[in-house]
Each structure stands twice: as structure tokens, then as C-alpha cells.
Design an enzyme around this catalytic site. Structure first.
Site, PDB file in Angstrom:
ATOM      1  N   GLU A  80      14.349 -79.391 -30.938  1.00 38.71           N
ATOM      2  CA  GLU A  80      13.713 -79.893 -30.139  1.00 38.71           C
ATOM      3  C   GLU A  80      12.511 -80.330 -30.631  1.00 38.71           C
ATOM      4  O   GLU A  80      11.823 -81.351 -29.992  1.00 38.71           O
ATOM      5  CB  GLU A  80      12.868 -78.271 -29.364  1.00 38.71           C
ATOM      6  N   THR A  86      11.593 -89.054 -28.752  1.00 39.52           N
ATOM      7  CA  THR A  86      12.782 -89.826 -29.440  1.00 39.52           C
ATOM      8  C   THR A  86      13.987 -89.492 -28.637  1.00 39.52           C
ATOM      9  O   THR A  86      14.659 -88.244 -28.377  1.00 39.52           O
ATOM     10  CB  THR A  86      12.882 -89.165 -30.979  1.00 39.52           C
ATOM     11  N   TYR A 160       5.998 -75.531 -25.049  1.00 38.38           N
ATOM     12  CA  TYR A 160       7.410 -76.137 -24.724  1.00 38.38           C
ATOM     13  C   TYR A 160       8.501 -75.639 -25.700  1.00 38.38           C
ATOM     14  O   TYR A 160       9.754 -74.927 -25.227  1.00 38.38           O
ATOM     15  CB  TYR A 160       7.472 -77.537 -24.589  1.00 38.38           C
ATOM     16  N   ASP A 178       9.427 -79.695 -20.526  1.00 40.81           N
ATOM     17  CA  ASP A 178       9.163 -80.868 -21.268  1.00 40.81           C
ATOM     18  C   ASP A 178       9.052 -82.104 -19.952  1.00 40.81           C
ATOM     19  O   ASP A 178       8.829 -81.896 -19.060  1.00 40.81           O
ATOM     20  CB  ASP A 178      10.443 -81.324 -22.262  1.00 40.81           C
ATOM     21  N   CYS A 238      18.105 -87.024 -12.210  1.00 43.24           N
ATOM     22  CA  CYS A 238      16.761 -87.263 -12.050  1.00 43.24           C
ATOM     23  C   CYS A 238      15.931 -87.960 -13.302  1.00 43.24           C
ATOM     24  O   CYS A 238      14.858 -87.617 -13.551  1.00 43.24           O
ATOM     25  CB  CYS A 238      16.238 -85.929 -11.839  1.00 43.24           C
TER      26      CYS A 238
END
Length: 802
Positions: A80, A86, A160, A178, A238
Site C-alpha cells: 500500500e 505510483t 488509509y 484512497d 470508475c
């Protein structure tokens, strides 16, 4: 949904994601899967349970990474962190290499800084690697529980990452929000703003938590599966270019973006007046969508849909355009351009190069580079690199060549031998390195020297500053160490070789020589206080700790005394708390042990009566509301509903109370002079220009933050100037002060103290004068976290890792 192999281009393994072919027999198959089937877990019910919390540390430091990397809190944490900012495809080789070298968190904690940096080199945003390293050390020493709150105590783990680890590895039903999730939520709920502001905080967290409500996500669906599914949707159907009408998108029927577009279409095609809709949208007072300036927010979304319809576009295209408009684009930040004159100096006797290590914090922290000097800077406000003559006109090659040689001569104690003639590459050769917010144009001189090798290749030298004319002074180096480095040593470091003890020695000695700061001055709204305008427990604890260690805590704010009282009482410090109020119009001293409300002004700087009269005349002519400040009262004379709305907004922002009069301030003017006037408007920049023309020269005008007012102060009165007077009174120098701020009213204070720090959520104009920018916002306890870093660096007293 695809789980791998997709790069966001609209195809997966060469096949289009949309418009699947009809089933055999000519009958079109059902192409929209249900939400519940999409979230159906792939984990078998009889699968073994996930590892206990201790797995974050690992059972054995000697264990080798398995060929298939298991899902553990540690592996999720690494993945994560790497995936922040990135792309997945870019992360995979770095992740595999990292996990092979550091199979457990113990391996990370025991690694050197150079080993960590060598494994991270190429991923960018190097502070993530520093946080991983610090977090690993913390986890090995302290980790006990598996809840998100405990996880967030680990350096580098925010809401997060904590949510991802807790939900994926421990089954805690908590969201992981996120950028992809923010996009999904924005389009489902119609949040008409960008993801850089208030939306990306408690509000979005609350929206995400509603996904776990009864009837939305079945209880048997593991929380980690739900979170990863939402992330995957945000990365595929999405994504930024997602249409919202793809027949394979399981959220197709749930997007408010496309439904609103259809409703607006029906209304206008049925003869409705678009101005009726605009009037409704203009009344939107939502704190989240309302933060967007200009043609943003609810009205911006509506005008976009109306514009598409006015162009005669078909309904399907109107829906797609509406869907693509959310979330809105964040405010654009221009790049700052810098010319770096670089000296690549090679020692002819053994082929080694002179290198310097960058500072502990900031851009490319702790990385090694060739000695250089910034010869010219052009800010984004000045146009950045748009002017093609910038690099040509600002490259003073002869002067800077001499400066660089003198610098190296001083560094090597004058023992530089003979320099060769330089082989030169100018910026026009195309040597440009682009970061997210800055461009480096590099002019490089290649030279050799016959200086003989010394006993050690490590050079114990302090940072050197050389005077110059381009920007006040040329700051040649803030390096913490220098070394002669061979190509082989550099390659070994890149492959994870440990740095020598000698290379680390200058850093420790520098910390020991660090001068301790004596005072911390804190702006309140947008800085010390969170977005709910309260002090967090972390902030209170850190300020109490510093106060007990002898650091003077000072509040520097635009607020009135009464609007500060509750926060001083909440701090419960054992020492007096001085305060600069009204952005410099008044100082107070809150005595330890006494109620804050008993504090009286120790100095006041009132606005001249003639200036007060002029401000009130302008406000009356323009129909604007004025707030009239005395030492403990805010007086207002509202004349319409707009004025009352402004008063409510300001009270909600600061917790201030107002005294209402109906005599155009005649009574209060007769009794007391104004220490500050605040004129409320939705266009502060235009009002400020108007007041500059009508008020006496020297009158201090400050654009409000948030921008819905302009402050008027006495001539030459400002927060920084009054703070300087306060410092003289209590015997602490401005150079011995750390100051935090975020808005225009903090500029002079941030600029003039010894260590001026601006919040990452602060205005760009403030960041331009600051020495440092926090990593975290005011909502994320940015002040408390930065104060801890300053303690670790030896800038403030307290525990230091060194």
C-alpha cells in the site's frame, strides 16, 4: 472484475472492457453483474485464519521470503505504501525485490538508511521510504494491537493504510479511503468538489463507513474484500476516464452523476427555465462542495450539464460528460523552475568523485549528489519555464564556475591541486529533471583534480554558504556530509551495501551542535486547530510536553481574546501563555493557573479613527458588513440576510460571539478604538484592491483565510511585527522561535522567525517564504507530528533517536 493485467487504457489483454458480444443464439446476455455478486468473497469459508497481530513483526528474522508472498499485515503495509502515487505495473518489480531482501519487518528495522534508499530508488517520493524505515523500528519495539487506532501510531501509517491493513488482515469492518475510493464515492453521491480539500477527510470517511450499513453490503462479505473491490472499481470502470454508462459497470445504476444529468435533461427539454436550477444551485451552502472557488461546486456541475445540452449533444453524451466532471480538478499548482550549476569533480589519482549528502528532510532527503549551486529561480507565479530565455539569460557561467571552485577549495581545506579545463553542458543541452512541483535545469561542469587521496574519503565539513547577488545569496550547500565515491562503491550502495560509520559521523556531530529553539508560535485556524476548530489530544499532549521542557508556547492568531479562551484553558499549561491576537492588533498574557477570560491586553495597536470612518463609508456604499473589534468584543450592525449569513459563517468558523447594534457603531466608536476591522465579502481580492486605493498609505490589509473577508489593521501592524515586540518583552529572540502558519496573515511571521513552517494545507504564497512544509495537514495533527520531528532533529528539546 479483472484483478491484474489492466493498465487503465480501456482494454484488458487486448479485449475491450465495454460492449461485450452477444451470447450464442443471438440473444444478448445480461452484462451488468449485481453489486453483491461483485463483492462475493473469493476466500473459502474453511480457509485458515489470518495471522495474529504479531505477524507484523514476523516469527523469525532469518526466515526467507517465499516464492509466493503471503498476505500479512507487513506485506500489505509495504504494497500500500509503494502504491501511493505510483502505478501498479511500476511497483511490481520494486515490491518483489523489497520482499526478497526484507521478508519481515525486522529486516527493515535492521537495515541501514542506504540499503532502504537503494531499494526505493526509482519509486520517487522518498519520504515514504523514510517513514517505512522509522515505522518498522517502531513496530518491532511497540506493536501490540490490530485496530486502526493503534496502527496509526506507527510512523508513516495514516488512516488509509491503517484501514487497509486492519480490514484485509484482521477483518476489522473499517473503510480504506484512497484516491480511487474518493472518485467512486464522489460519483455515487454527487460530491461536487476536488479530492485535495475537505472532502478527503472525515466527510469521505463517513461516506465510506456507510458502505457497511445493513442492506448495502452483506455482513458475510469480509471488509477487506469490500475495500479492495471499491478500490478496483475506482481503478477500472470508475477510473478518471470512466463513462458511468458502461453496461459491465456494476455501479452503473447507482451513479448520481448520470441520474442528475438525466433529470436536468428532462427538466430543460420539458420547457423548464435553466435559471431556476441555477438559483437553486447558488443557494448550496454545503461546506464540502462550497469550498470550490469560481465555477466549481454544485453550480459548476450544473452549468457543465446545461452547457452540454445547449450544444445539442445526445443524452448519453451529456451523462458521460457529467460523470467525467466529478471529482472536479483540484486547483492547479504551477511548477517552480530552478537552474542548478553542478560541478562533477573527479580525482585523477583513483577516479573517485566528490559527493554531498542532502539534508535529513525535504526534497530527495538523505540522497547523495554532486556539489551544486542554485543560480536562478523563477516561481510559478512568475511564469515558470514558459519564458524560453530563462535558462539562457540566468546562467552566469564564469562567475559561478569561480564560486564552485572556491567552495570546493574551502571544503578540501585548500588542497585541491590543479583543476582541468571544464567540459561544460549548459541547460540548453536538455538536462532537465521534473518533480511534481519543481523543474531543475542543470548546467554541468566536468572537471578533474590531482588532489591526493587522504586517510579517509569522508570529509567532515559544515554546510557552506557563499554570498551572491541573484537571489540575495547563493546557497551552495546544506549537505550533512561529503565523500569521495568510486563508481564501484556507488554501485555497491545501490545494491544495498551498508554505509560506513564514518559517513554517518558528521550527521551525529551536527545534531549535537544544533542550537535549541526557545519558543513555538502557533497560528490557530488551519494550523493548530483541526477542521472542527478544536485542539486534538495529540496537539495538547505535545505542547504540554514542550512547555514542561521549558519551551515557551505562544498563540499568534487573527482571533479575538474570547475566541482563544477555551483553547488556552484546554491546554492546561503550567507556564504563562503569551498571545498575539487580531493578527498583531493586540497582545495578551494568559497567566498559568488563572482562568483565561481574566487575561487583559498587554499592548494594543488601534486603527486610526479616520481610517475606521473611511472603511465604514466604503462598506455602506458597497452594502458590505463590517465586524468592529475591541479587546474583548466583536460588534456588528447587520442590515440584511446576507450579512446575517456571514455572521453565522464566521461564528461557526471561529466560535466567536457577536454584539449586535443598530447605530452604525456610533456607541462603540465613542467608547473604544477599533483594534481590527473585518469587512466581509465573497470577493476579497477585489475588495482589497479597492481598499488599497481609498485608505491611507501604510494601512495593513490582509486577505482572509478562508477567503470571505478582508482585515484592516493599523499602519505597519502585522502578526510578525507584533510577535517581534512580544519576543523583545519576554527576552526571547525571533531567531530562537519556531512558527507555524497557513494563511496570508502568517507570511511575515513565517518569514522572520528562526524556523518558519507552513502547513501542507497552507497557501502557496506562504510556502514560498517558509523554511519547511509539514508532511501532514492540520486535520492530521500536522503541528504535533512536525514538533516531534524537530525534537528528533535536535531543534527542540526532548527525546532524540540519535
Amino acid at each position: 472484475m479483472p484483478s491484474s493485467g489492466w493498465d487503465g487504457s480501456g482494454t484488458l489483454d487486448g479485449k475491450a472492457l465495454a460492449h461485450q458480444p452477444a451470447a450464442k443464439g443471438g440473444k444478448k446476455k445480461e452484462t451488468t453483474p449485481s453489486i453483491s455478486s461483485f463483492f462475493k468473497p473469493s476466500i473459502k469459508k474453511d480457509a485458515p485464519p489470518v495471522a495474529p497481530p504479531a505477524a507484523l513483526v514476523g516469527d523469525s528474522a532469518e526466515s526467507e521470503a517465499a516464492k509466493i508472498i503471503p498476505v500479512t499485515p507487513y506485506s500489505v503495509w509495504i504494497s500500500e505504501t509503494m502504491l501511493q502515487q505510483t502505478r501498479v505495473s511500476a511497483v511490481i518489480p520494486f515490491y518483489n525485490k523489497w520482499m526478497a531482501s526484507f521478508p519481515t519487518v525486522i529486516h527493515v528495522a535492521g537495515a541501514s538508511e542506504d540499503e532502504i534508499n537503494s531499494h526505493w530508488a526509482g519509486l520517487g517520493f522518498y519520504r515514504r521510504a523514510r517513514y517505512l524505515h522509522d515505522g518498522a523500528k517502531y513496530a518491532v519495539k511497540n506493536f501490540k494491537n490490530d485496530d486502526g487506532e493503534e496502527l496509526q501510531k506507527v510512523p508513516g501509517i495514516g488512516p488509509y493504510t491503517a484501514g487497509a491493513i486492519a480490514s484485509i488482515c484482521f477483518g476489522v469492518r473499517t473503510p480504506a479511503v484512497d484516491g480511487n475510493v474518493l472518485r467512486v464515492l464522489s460519483r455515487i453521491t454527487g460530491v461536487a468538489t476536488h479530492v485535495k480539500g475537505k472532502y478527503a477527510g472525515p466527510f469521505s470517511q463517513k461516506l465510506a463507513e456507510e458502505l457497511y450499513a445493513d442492506g448495502v453490503c452483506p455482513a458475510e462479505v469480509p471488509s477487506g474484500v469490500l475495500n479492495q473491490a471499491i478500490m478496483e472499481l475506482g481503478a477500472t470502470y470508475c477510473q478518471t476516464k470512466g463513462t458511468g454508462i458502461d453496461e459491465n459497470d456494476p455501479l452503473r445504476e447507482h451513479y448520481l452523476t448520470t441520474r442528475l444529468a438525466g433529470d436536468i435533461w428532462d427538466f430543460l427539454k420539458g420547457g423548464g427555465d435553466p435559471e431556476e436550477l441555477r438559483e437553486l444551485a447558488a443557494k448550496c451552502t454545503c461546506e464540502i462542495c462550497g469550498e470550490v472557488e469560481g465555477e466549481g461546486g454544485t453550480l459548476g456541475f450544473l452549468n457543465g450539464v446545461i452547457g452540454s445540452i445547449d450544444k445539442g449533444l445526445p443524452l448519453e453524451t451529456v451523462k458521460v460528460n457529467a460523470h467525467l466532471s466529478l471529482p472536479m480538478d483540484p486547483p492547479k499548482k504551477g511548477k517552480r523552475d530552478e537552474i542548478h550549476n553542478v560541478l562533477v569533480l573527479k580525482r585523477s589519482s583513483d577516479g573517485k568523485f566528490l559527493m554531498g549528502k542532502r539534508p535529513e528532510k525535504g526534497l530527495l532527503a538523505k540522497q547523495w549528489e554532486f556539489p551544486s549551486v542554485v543560480s536562478a529561480v523563477k516561481t510559478a507565479k512568475e511564469g515558470g519555464g514558459k519564458d524560453k530565455t530563462f535558462t539562457q539569460s540566468k546562467y552566469a557561467e564564469n562567475e559561478l564556475q569561480e564560486v564552485l571552485q572556491n567552495f570546493v577549495g574551502g571544503l578540501l581545506r585548500g588542497n585541491v591541486g590543479e583543476f582541468s579545463s571544464p567540459a561544460r553542458l549548459t541547460p540548453e543541452a536538455g538536462l532537465v529533471h521534473i518533480f511534481s512541483h519543481i523543474r531543475h535545469f542543470m548546467a554541468v561542469d566536468f572537471q578533474t583534480t590531482d588532489v591526493p587521496p587522504g586517510e579517509s574519503d569522508d570529509i567532515d565539513a559544515p554546510p557552506v554558504v557563499v554570498g551572491g547577488e541573484q537571489k540575495g545569496k547563493l546557497e551552495l550547500s546544506t549537505h550533512t556530509a561529503y565523500r569521495w565515491v568510486s563508481r564501484e562503491e556507488n554501485k555497491k550502495t545501490e545494491e544495498g551495501g551498508k554505509a560506513t560509520k564514518a559517513a554517518k559521523k558528521p550527521k551525529v556531530e551536527e545534531k549535537q551542535k544544533q542550537k535549541l529553539m526557545k519558543m513555538v508560535a502557533l497560528d490557530m485556524d488551519g494550523t493548530l486547530l483541526n477542521n472542527g476548530h478544536t485542539l486534538s489530544e495529540a496537539s495538547k499532549a505535545k505542547l504540554r510536553e514542550l512547555s514542561d521542557l521549558g519551551v515557551k508556547i505562544c498563540l499568534a492568531t487573527g482571533r479575538s481574546g474570547p475566541a482563544v479562551y477555551e483553547h488556552v484553558d484546554a491546554l492546561q499549561l503550567k507556564a504563562d501563555v503569551p498571545a498575539v491576537c487580531y493578527n498583531g492588533g493586540m497582545t495578551l498574557n494568559f497567566v498559568a493557573g488563572e482562568e483565561a477570560s481574566k487575561a487583559m491586553p498587554s499592548a494594543t495597536f488601534p486603527v486610526p479613527g479616520s481610517t475606521v470612518d473611511l472603511v465604514l463609508q466604503v462598506a455602506k456604499r458597497e452594502g458590505l458588513l463590517v465586524q468592529y473589534y475591541t479587546h474583548d468584543t466583536i460588534t456588528v450592525d447587520p442590515r440584511d440576510e446576507t450579512h446575517r449569513t456571514f455572521i453565522e459563517r464566521y461564528a461557526k468558523l471561529t466560535g466567536a460571539t457577536h454584539t449586535v447594534v443598530e447605530d452604525e457603531y456610533a456607541d462603540v466608536k465613542g467608547r473604544e478604538g477599533a483594534l481590527k476591522l473585518l469587512v466581509m465579502t465573497n470577493d476579497p481580492d477585489s475588495l482589497k484592491e479597492k481598499l488599497e486605493k481609498e485608505l491611507p498609505g501604510g494601512t495593513t490589509l490582509v486577505r482572509g483565510s478562508p477567503p470571505f473577508f478582508v482585515e484592516v489593521l493599523a499602519p505597519n501592524v502585522c502578526k510578525g511585527g507584533t510577535l517581534r515586540k512580544l519576543c523583545e518583552k519576554i527576552g526571547i529572540g525571533m531567531e530562537d522561535t519556531v512558527a507555524f502558519g497557513d494563511g496570508d496573515n502568517d507570511i511575515d511571521m513565517i518569514r522572520d522567525v528562526g524556523c518558519g513552517i507552513v502547513m501542507v494545507n497552507g497557501r502557496d504564497v506562504v510556502k514560498e517564504v517558509a523554511k519547511r512544509v509539514t508532511e501532514f495537514t492540520n486535520e492530521e495533527d500536522g503541528v504535533a507530528k512536525m514538533l516531534s520531528l524537530l525534537q528528533e532533529e535536535g531543534v527542540l528539546p526532548g527525546f532524540s533517536k540519535s
